[in-house]
Scaffold this motif. Structure first.
Motif, PDB file in Angstrom:
ATOM      1  N   ARG A 127       1.006  -1.373  -0.065  1.00 18.05           N
ATOM      2  CA  ARG A 127       0.064  -0.184   0.111  1.00 18.05           C
ATOM      3  C   ARG A 127       1.038   1.391  -0.117  1.00 18.05           C
ATOM      4  O   ARG A 127       1.441   1.439   1.148  1.00 18.05           O
ATOM      5  CB  ARG A 127      -0.916   0.006   1.388  1.00 18.05           C
ATOM      6  N   LEU A 128       0.853   1.996  -1.132  1.00 20.56           N
ATOM      7  CA  LEU A 128       1.819   3.092  -1.336  1.00 20.56           C
ATOM      8  C   LEU A 128       0.865   4.555  -1.003  1.00 20.56           C
ATOM      9  O   LEU A 128      -0.303   4.419  -1.512  1.00 20.56           O
ATOM     10  CB  LEU A 128       2.389   3.177  -2.580  1.00 20.56           C
ATOM     11  N   ARG A 129       1.398   5.490  -0.396  1.00 17.99           N
ATOM     12  CA  ARG A 129       0.506   6.662  -0.127  1.00 17.99           C
ATOM     13  C   ARG A 129       1.318   7.807  -0.736  1.00 17.99           C
ATOM     14  O   ARG A 129       2.601   7.832  -0.940  1.00 17.99           O
ATOM     15  CB  ARG A 129       0.201   6.973   1.022  1.00 17.99           C
ATOM     16  N   THR A 131       1.761  10.583   0.468  1.00 23.75           N
ATOM     17  CA  THR A 131       2.751  11.096   1.319  1.00 23.75           C
ATOM     18  C   THR A 131       3.814  10.141   1.933  1.00 23.75           C
ATOM     19  O   THR A 131       4.697  10.700   2.815  1.00 23.75           O
ATOM     20  CB  THR A 131       1.988  11.373   2.771  1.00 23.75           C
ATOM     21  N   ASP A 132       4.156   8.920   1.353  1.00 25.36           N
ATOM     22  CA  ASP A 132       5.184   8.232   1.639  1.00 25.36           C
ATOM     23  C   ASP A 132       6.668   8.593   1.024  1.00 25.36           C
ATOM     24  O   ASP A 132       6.368   9.145  -0.129  1.00 25.36           O
ATOM     25  CB  ASP A 132       4.935   6.628   1.259  1.00 25.36           C
ATOM     26  N   GLY A 133       7.504   8.691   1.808  1.00 26.23           N
ATOM     27  CA  GLY A 133       8.918   9.016   1.117  1.00 26.23           C
ATOM     28  C   GLY A 133       9.032  10.559   0.968  1.00 26.23           C
ATOM     29  O   GLY A 133       8.154  11.285   1.340  1.00 26.23           O
TER      30      GLY A 133
END
Length: 167
Positions: A127-129, A131-133
């Motif tokens: 699950r990637l968002r 706001t990740d990274g």
């Protein structure tokens, strides 16, 4: 063959006009693929920036190329080895398609070396968002790299899931 007097053909339709005048028929689902059927067998002609002509009769291929040279400036590159990012090799078992050179060129453009590649590119159900990274400094490069990977799915169906997630 030339169009009737007083009739002009837009440049993008000229090729199709010439090959259909020579008896080729475009495939209904793919208008860049043309087929010609005769007593010599079927001849396939694919035109996407460059052209592939194939059939079982080398003499007929020479005939088709001569007719096309009457209408177009052409360079014969010989047997098929590379086309639209696909490497093609022929053996007695058949034809093989690879995108190894395309992948290496893509890694170079992305400034990635072999030390940053992995066998399994992404775990399932990741699950990637947004706001990740950290934000990327160049979104255009990201779009280019993801779009290039979409084309890789042609020969690498194993990367379909990560490409879907990234796009």
């Amino acid at each position: 063959m030339q169009p009737p007097p007083g009739y002009s053909i837009p440049d993008d339709m000229h090729f199709a006009f010439v090959v259909t005048s020579a008896g080729f028929v475009p495939i209904a689902h793919d208008p860049v693929l043309f087929v010609h059927t005769s007593s010599r067998g079927q001849t396939l002609l694919l035109y996407v920036d460059d052209m592939i002509i194939t059939c079982d009769d080398p003499e007929y291929i020479d005939f088709v190329k001569a007719r096309l040279r009457d209408q177009f400036l052409m360079t014969d590159l010989g047997p098929l080895h590379y086309f639209l990012g696909l490497e093609v090799s022929s053996t007695s078992d058949g034809f093989y398609i690879s995108q190894e050179k395309y992948i290496q060129d893509l890694l170079t453009r992305a400034a990635l070396g072999d030390e940053r590649t992995v066998e399994t590119p992404m775990e399932l159900n990741a699950r990637l968002r947004a706001t990740d990274g950290d934000p990327l400094p160049d979104l255009t490069l990201y779009h280019h790299l993801v779009g290039s990977r979409v084309y890789l799915v042609v020969t690498r169906s194993d990367i379909s899931y990560p490409v879907y997630i990234l796009s």
